[in-house]
Every structure is written in C-alpha cells, then in structure tokens.
Design an enzyme around this catalytic site. Structure first.
Site, PDB file in Angstrom:
ATOM      1  N   THR A  30      43.281  31.210  43.021  1.00  0.00           N
ATOM      2  CA  THR A  30      41.776  30.271  42.347  1.00  0.00           C
ATOM      3  C   THR A  30      42.396  29.062  41.313  1.00  0.00           C
ATOM      4  O   THR A  30      40.886  29.314  40.770  1.00  0.00           O
ATOM      5  CB  THR A  30      40.902  31.822  42.421  1.00  0.00           C
ATOM      6  OG1 THR A  30      42.315  32.845  42.770  1.00  0.00           O
ATOM      7  CG2 THR A  30      39.955  32.260  41.341  1.00  0.00           C
TER       8      THR A  30
ATOM      9  N   ARG B 210      41.291  31.755  52.926  1.00  0.00           N
ATOM     10  CA  ARG B 210      42.186  32.312  51.861  1.00  0.00           C
ATOM     11  C   ARG B 210      42.940  30.794  52.078  1.00  0.00           C
ATOM     12  O   ARG B 210      43.704  30.567  50.723  1.00  0.00           O
ATOM     13  CB  ARG B 210      42.648  33.775  51.681  1.00  0.00           C
ATOM     14  CG  ARG B 210      41.486  34.687  51.574  1.00  0.00           C
ATOM     15  CD  ARG B 210      40.398  33.818  50.001  1.00  0.00           C
ATOM     16  NE  ARG B 210      40.731  34.092  49.383  1.00  0.00           N
ATOM     17  CZ  ARG B 210      40.263  34.462  48.408  1.00  0.00           C
ATOM     18  NH1 ARG B 210      38.911  34.221  47.897  1.00  0.00           N
ATOM     19  NH2 ARG B 210      41.078  34.309  47.287  1.00  0.00           N
TER      20      ARG B 210
ATOM     21  N   ARG C 149      41.706  23.400  46.631  1.00  0.00           N
ATOM     22  CA  ARG C 149      41.803  23.691  45.545  1.00  0.00           C
ATOM     23  C   ARG C 149      42.446  22.976  44.746  1.00  0.00           C
ATOM     24  O   ARG C 149      42.602  22.227  43.338  1.00  0.00           O
ATOM     25  CB  ARG C 149      41.620  24.937  44.769  1.00  0.00           C
ATOM     26  CG  ARG C 149      40.599  25.667  45.264  1.00  0.00           C
ATOM     27  CD  ARG C 149      40.322  27.304  44.753  1.00  0.00           C
ATOM     28  NE  ARG C 149      39.592  28.020  44.571  1.00  0.00           N
ATOM     29  CZ  ARG C 149      39.212  29.368  45.563  1.00  0.00           C
ATOM     30  NH1 ARG C 149      40.471  29.798  45.091  1.00  0.00           N
ATOM     31  NH2 ARG C 149      37.791  30.067  44.900  1.00  0.00           N
TER      32      ARG C 149
ATOM     33  N   LYS D 264      30.729  24.745  45.872  1.00  0.00           N
ATOM     34  CA  LYS D 264      30.254  25.118  44.501  1.00  0.00           C
ATOM     35  C   LYS D 264      29.811  23.885  43.540  1.00  0.00           C
ATOM     36  O   LYS D 264      30.160  22.729  44.415  1.00  0.00           O
ATOM     37  CB  LYS D 264      31.457  25.779  43.452  1.00  0.00           C
ATOM     38  CG  LYS D 264      31.764  27.163  44.285  1.00  0.00           C
ATOM     39  CD  LYS D 264      32.474  27.667  43.430  1.00  0.00           C
ATOM     40  CE  LYS D 264      33.398  29.145  43.953  1.00  0.00           C
ATOM     41  NZ  LYS D 264      34.438  29.189  42.524  1.00  0.00           N
TER      42      LYS D 264
ATOM     43  N   HIS E  71      34.250  28.925  47.434  1.00  0.00           N
ATOM     44  CA  HIS E  71      34.257  29.712  47.589  1.00  0.00           C
ATOM     45  C   HIS E  71      34.844  30.269  49.182  1.00  0.00           C
ATOM     46  O   HIS E  71      34.437  30.063  49.589  1.00  0.00           O
ATOM     47  CB  HIS E  71      32.995  30.653  47.067  1.00  0.00           C
ATOM     48  CG  HIS E  71      33.026  32.471  47.514  1.00  0.00           C
ATOM     49  ND1 HIS E  71      33.718  33.588  47.174  1.00  0.00           N
ATOM     50  CD2 HIS E  71      32.260  32.729  48.668  1.00  0.00           C
ATOM     51  CE1 HIS E  71      33.445  34.083  47.624  1.00  0.00           C
ATOM     52  NE2 HIS E  71      32.270  33.795  49.087  1.00  0.00           N
TER      53      HIS E  71
HETATM   54  P1  ATP Z   1      35.907  33.101  45.070  1.00  0.00           P
HETATM   55  O1  ATP Z   1      35.575  34.442  45.114  1.00  0.00           O
HETATM   56  O2  ATP Z   1      35.188  32.272  44.494  1.00  0.00           O
HETATM   57  O3  ATP Z   1      36.484  32.372  46.317  1.00  0.00           O
HETATM   58  P2  ATP Z   1      38.145  34.450  44.476  1.00  0.00           P
HETATM   59  O4  ATP Z   1      38.022  34.638  45.493  1.00  0.00           O
HETATM   60  O5  ATP Z   1      40.143  32.825  44.293  1.00  0.00           O
HETATM   61  O6  ATP Z   1      37.033  32.520  44.056  1.00  0.00           O
HETATM   62  P3  ATP Z   1      37.764  35.772  42.153  1.00  0.00           P
HETATM   63  O7  ATP Z   1      38.891  36.661  41.110  1.00  0.00           O
HETATM   64  O8  ATP Z   1      36.966  36.488  43.201  1.00  0.00           O
HETATM   65  O9  ATP Z   1      38.573  34.170  42.460  1.00  0.00           O
HETATM   66  O10 ATP Z   1      37.290  35.187  41.045  1.00  0.00           O
HETATM   67  C1  ATP Z   1      35.273  34.425  41.341  1.00  0.00           C
HETATM   68  C2  ATP Z   1      35.647  33.137  40.656  1.00  0.00           C
HETATM   69  O11 ATP Z   1      35.568  33.333  39.024  1.00  0.00           O
HETATM   70  C3  ATP Z   1      36.961  32.148  40.789  1.00  0.00           C
HETATM   71  O12 ATP Z   1      36.407  31.137  41.776  1.00  0.00           O
HETATM   72  C4  ATP Z   1      36.573  31.258  39.831  1.00  0.00           C
HETATM   73  O13 ATP Z   1      35.830  30.391  39.707  1.00  0.00           O
HETATM   74  C5  ATP Z   1      36.170  32.205  38.552  1.00  0.00           C
HETATM   75  N1  ATP Z   1      37.078  33.041  37.289  1.00  0.00           N
HETATM   76  C6  ATP Z   1      37.629  33.773  38.266  1.00  0.00           C
HETATM   77  N2  ATP Z   1      38.610  34.737  36.808  1.00  0.00           N
HETATM   78  C7  ATP Z   1      38.443  33.931  36.049  1.00  0.00           C
HETATM   79  C8  ATP Z   1      38.798  33.703  34.816  1.00  0.00           C
HETATM   80  N3  ATP Z   1      39.702  34.767  34.387  1.00  0.00           N
HETATM   81  N4  ATP Z   1      38.602  32.928  33.251  1.00  0.00           N
HETATM   82  C9  ATP Z   1      37.773  31.876  34.266  1.00  0.00           C
HETATM   83  N5  ATP Z   1      36.717  31.610  36.059  1.00  0.00           N
HETATM   84  C10 ATP Z   1      37.652  32.942  36.715  1.00  0.00           C
HETATM   85 MG    MG Z   2      36.435  36.148  45.340  1.00  0.00          MG
END
Ligand code: ATP
Ligand code: MG
Length: 196
Positions: free
Chosen positions: A126, A120, A137, A11, A160
């Site tokens: 996350t 993952r 991370r 990112k 991501h």
């Molecule tokens: P990614 O899809 O980026 O790999 P992830 O699968 O771990 O991350 P997702 O639930 O898909 O998590 O959320 C996508 C992205 O949105 C996260 O990586 C983070 O940058 C952001 N994000 C998710 N939840 C929140 C939240 N509650 N507040 C702020 N940012 C969030």
């Molecule tokens: Mg995701």
C-alpha cells in the site's frame, strides 16, 4: 476449485498519468480473465460505500500512519489532532472521498484461481516506497505517508485491488451490474489449466 473475482480500480493518479493500458496489461499477461471494464466518475456515496466503515479497518489505516511516524520521530497529533488509530483512519477515509473523485476512475473485474492473492501481489505494498520493483505501486509511484498526511490527503498509490474473497464479491456488486460482466472462455485457459 472455485475461481475468485477481484475488483481493480485505477485511481485518479493512474488515470491522469496515462497508465491505464500498462496496468491492465499486467493483469492480462499473468493470465487473469477480464470479465468487466468501465470508466466511472464516482460520487461521494459510492466511495463511502466502497471503503469499509469498521473500527478494524480504521485502526489498520491509522496504524500505518502511527508506525511510519514512530519510525521518523514525527507526532501524529500535529496533523490529526489525535494519536488514536481509529480516529486517524476516519480522517484518512474522508480524504479518500475527495481523492477518488478528482477524475474518472477506471474499473476492471478480473477472475481466476487465487485471483485475490494474485492481484494483491501484482499491486504491491500500500505504501509506495515499500512496494517492490516489479509491482504496479513499486514501478509507478513513490509517495510517502508523511508527505501525504502533511498535505491532508491519502497516499497516491495508483490502484485499488480487493483484498479478501468477501470484499471482492461485495465490491464487484457495488460497482458492476450483472449485465456488465461477461461469462466466456479464453483460448489460453485450455493451455494454462490443461482443460480438455
Ligand atoms: P486499496 O484498498 O486502495 O487497494 P489497500 O488495501 O492496500 O489499498 P487500505 O488499508 O485498504 O489499503 O487503504 C485504502 C487506501 O487508503 C490506500 O490505498 C491509500 O491510498 C490510503 N491510505 C491507507 N492508509 C493511509 C494512511 N495511513 N495515510 C494516508 N493514506 C492512507
Ligand atoms: Mg483495501
């Protein structure tokens, strides 16, 4: 047994902090095969298509905020004007559209057995403060949900990584054309998998 493909996106915070090489090397050293690599300055439509549009995904994202706020005694309504998880998730997605366009992003497709679980695991939780040391991370970020939400932005968490086999296929097809992906043998495969 079939190999899986996962999409990785470094990112804008990972790109701007000069971490591309370090991050790519973590996937190489675990033995995953890189079958595509490129740089792209994504547009709004691409990012909207990349992140899911389902209520289940919005609710998962919103729940992250609600769980963290409950732990810290904070009120989600102050930032989001709602405490409904799906509505919070939709607002976070709109922030992701801006964040992911702050600079070019670095994209990689990796292939291997159980590649999804492996990417993952290497990426980590996350939420950076919950990501274990040794994960990308955990080692390279320390952002928190309440600071991010207070500043009306998503968590800056460097990378991501696709989180299901189906999402991996969908995301690889969204970001890469067939002729940008390479089918080849790595010398190490013979030794990792005892292939003849
Ligand atoms: P990614 O899809 O980026 O790999 P992830 O699968 O771990 O991350 P997702 O639930 O898909 O998590 O959320 C996508 C992205 O949105 C996260 O990586 C983070 O940058 C952001 N994000 C998710 N939840 C929140 C939240 N509650 N507040 C702020 N940012 C969030
Ligand atoms: Mg995701």
């Amino acid at each position: 047994m079939k190999k899986q493909r996962a999409l990785l996106i470094i990112k804008p915070d990972g790109v701007q902090r000069g971490l591309i090489g370090k991050i790519v090397s973590r996937f190489e050293q675990v033995g995953l095969k890189i079958i595509g690599l490129k740089f792209e300055w994504a547009n709004k439509e691409k990012i909207i298509a990349h992140y899911p549009e389902t209520d289940a995904w919005f609710a998962k994202v919103g729940q992250r905020t609600l769980t963290n706020y409950a732990k810290k005694g904070l009120d989600a309504k102050k930032v989001f004007n709602t405490d409904k998880d799906v509505e919070i998730g939709k607002i976070v997605k709109s922030w992701l559209v801006d964040y992911m366009q702050e600079s070019p992003v670095f994209l990689a497709v990796v292939e291997g057995y159980d590649a999804i679980e492996i990417v993952r695991k290497l990426s980590g939780n996350t939420i950076p403060v919950l990501a274990n040391p040794g994960t990308i991370r955990g080692d390279f970020s320390h952002d928190t949900i309440d600071l991010a939400n207070e500043q009306n932005r998503p968590l800056r968490n460097i990378i991501h990584a696709s989180d299901t086999v189906e999402d991996g296929e969908k995301e690889v097809n969204l970001w890469f054309k067939e002729d940008e992906l390479f089918d080849y043998k790595l010398a190490g495969e013979k030794f990792m998998y005892s292939l003849k």
